[in-house]
Design a protein around this motif. Structure first.
Motif, PDB file in Angstrom:
ATOM      1  N   PHE A  77       0.820  -1.213   0.000  1.00 54.60           N
ATOM      2  CA  PHE A  77       0.000   0.000   0.000  1.00 54.60           C
ATOM      3  C   PHE A  77       0.858   1.269   0.000  1.00 54.60           C
ATOM      4  N   GLN A  78       2.155   1.144  -0.275  1.00 53.65           N
ATOM      5  CA  GLN A  78       3.045   2.301  -0.181  1.00 53.65           C
ATOM      6  C   GLN A  78       2.720   3.379  -1.215  1.00 53.65           C
ATOM      7  N   ALA A  79       2.286   2.978  -2.392  1.00 56.12           N
ATOM      8  CA  ALA A  79       2.090   3.952  -3.480  1.00 56.12           C
ATOM      9  C   ALA A  79       0.713   3.782  -4.117  1.00 56.12           C
ATOM     10  N   ALA A  80       0.192   4.905  -4.593  1.00 53.43           N
ATOM     11  CA  ALA A  80      -1.045   4.948  -5.392  1.00 53.43           C
ATOM     12  C   ALA A  80      -2.193   4.197  -4.747  1.00 53.43           C
ATOM     13  N   LYS A  81      -2.390   4.398  -3.461  1.00 54.86           N
ATOM     14  CA  LYS A  81      -3.477   3.697  -2.773  1.00 54.86           C
ATOM     15  C   LYS A  81      -4.824   4.231  -3.247  1.00 54.86           C
ATOM     16  N   ARG A  82      -5.709   3.297  -3.605  1.00 56.03           N
ATOM     17  CA  ARG A  82      -7.021   3.657  -4.126  1.00 56.03           C
ATOM     18  C   ARG A  82      -8.117   3.001  -3.280  1.00 56.03           C
ATOM     19  N   ARG A  83      -9.324   3.570  -3.384  1.00 55.95           N
ATOM     20  CA  ARG A  83     -10.463   3.010  -2.654  1.00 55.95           C
ATOM     21  C   ARG A  83     -11.703   3.075  -3.537  1.00 55.95           C
ATOM     22  N   LEU A  84     -12.445   1.969  -3.531  1.00 54.96           N
ATOM     23  CA  LEU A  84     -13.733   1.914  -4.214  1.00 54.96           C
ATOM     24  C   LEU A  84     -14.774   1.495  -3.192  1.00 54.96           C
ATOM     25  N   THR A  85     -15.731   2.379  -2.907  1.00 53.34           N
ATOM     26  CA  THR A  85     -16.784   2.076  -1.947  1.00 53.34           C
ATOM     27  C   THR A  85     -18.054   1.719  -2.702  1.00 53.34           C
ATOM     28  N   LEU A  86     -18.607   0.565  -2.385  1.00 56.42           N
ATOM     29  CA  LEU A  86     -19.784   0.054  -3.071  1.00 56.42           C
ATOM     30  C   LEU A  86     -21.068   0.506  -2.367  1.00 56.42           C
ATOM     31  N   PRO A  87     -22.202   0.453  -3.060  1.00 52.00           N
ATOM     32  CA  PRO A  87     -23.468   0.893  -2.452  1.00 52.00           C
ATOM     33  C   PRO A  87     -23.825   0.160  -1.165  1.00 52.00           C
ATOM     34  N   ASN A  88     -23.369  -1.089  -1.006  1.00 48.58           N
ATOM     35  CA  ASN A  88     -23.702  -1.839   0.209  1.00 48.58           C
ATOM     36  C   ASN A  88     -22.758  -1.533   1.375  1.00 48.58           C
ATOM     37  N   GLY A  89     -21.839  -0.599   1.174  1.00 45.02           N
ATOM     38  CA  GLY A  89     -20.926  -0.208   2.247  1.00 45.02           C
ATOM     39  C   GLY A  89     -19.594  -0.921   2.243  1.00 45.02           C
ATOM     40  N   THR A  90     -19.445  -1.953   1.424  1.00 47.68           N
ATOM     41  CA  THR A  90     -18.172  -2.647   1.289  1.00 47.68           C
ATOM     42  C   THR A  90     -17.164  -1.735   0.594  1.00 47.68           C
ATOM     43  N   SER A  91     -15.910  -1.743   1.062  1.00 49.95           N
ATOM     44  CA  SER A  91     -14.868  -0.923   0.449  1.00 49.95           C
ATOM     45  C   SER A  91     -13.703  -1.803   0.014  1.00 49.95           C
ATOM     46  N   ILE A  92     -13.176  -1.523  -1.177  1.00 55.56           N
ATOM     47  CA  ILE A  92     -12.033  -2.252  -1.721  1.00 55.56           C
ATOM     48  C   ILE A  92     -10.866  -1.274  -1.810  1.00 55.56           C
TER      49      ILE A  92
END
Length: 237
Positions: A77-92
């Motif tokens: 996770f040192q570089a270019a950390k991204r997050r995708l949050t889904l409608p059900n509240g789950t996050s990737i």
């Protein structure tokens, strides 16, 4: 009579409020999913999740050394950390090791904001750059990994076997996006064959993949199942 008019005004006000909520909800629902930069430091959550569990860490191709699982995940996770949050509240969440994009980590959080599945992803190629040639066959994939001396491997970590069944489909969809290079547009005719091939292939049977139950580090069987139905365009790097 005044009481009657008052009730009518109250009903009108309630109607306007309900209508405003519905319009706002529709506008939110209509917004397309899209990943964003993620800056919070989740080291504490990852350390709590993994405890003192150790794993082989291929930080140096010449040395196979043991390291804390938490260290391996944090490195990815040192570089270019991204997050995708889904409608059900789950996050990737995902990212890669600084100056070493083939060393990646993925963390999937439940709606409660706690980690549910962690993944160490090593040597998995992907389409990238302006001269991208996406994979359209297993032969092309294997030829590329052989030519570039990559040794793909995936290690998954959960604390509950049920979480592996629940959250593995999200990881599989992330893997589709990774193989296609993120920022993918499957409506582009040049990407149609690659999108079809990547999404219809069971990659965890091709890429050596192991799943461990924490904190015991006991090997557990990978459940069968399809990838989550998340638009590939939502994963951007």
């Amino acid at each position: 009579m005044k009481g009657r008019f008052k009730m009518i005004r109250i009903r009108q006000a309630l109607y306007v409020m309900v209508l405003a909520v519905l319009v706002q909800s529709s506008a939110v629902a209509a917004q397309p999913l899209k990943s964003t930069a993620a800056t919070p430091d989740d080291t504490k959550f990852i350390e709590e999740f993994t405890g003192n569990a150790q794993t082989l860490y291929y930080a140096d191709p010449q040395i196979k050394q043991k390291a804390l699982v938490s260290d391996r995940i944090s490195d990815g996770f040192q570089a270019a950390k991204r997050r995708l949050t889904l409608p059900n509240g789950t996050s990737i969440y995902w990212g890669f090791r600084y100056k070493e994009a083939t060393t990646r980590s993925v963390a999937i959080y439940g709606p409660d904001g706690r980690p549910r599945l962690l993944a160490a992803v090593d040597g998995v190629p992907g389409c990238s750059g302006w001269h991208c040639e996406p994979f359209t066959s297993i032969e092309a994939y294997e030829a590329y990994t052989s030519r570039t001396f990559l040794h793909p491997g995936i290690t998954l970590y959960v604390r509950d076997k049920r979480d592996l069944e629940t959250y593995l489909p999200y990881f599989k969809r992330w893997l589709h996006a990774k193989l296609l290079g993120f920022n993918v547009d499957c409506k582009d005719p040049k990407m149609a064959d690659a999108c079809r091939f990547v999404t219809q292939t069971e990659w965890l049977e091709i890429i050596p993949t192991r799943a461990y139950l924490l904190p015991s580090m006991r090997l557990i069987e990978l459940p069968k199942g399809k990838a989550a139905d998340i638009p590939l365009e939502a994963f951007t790097q």
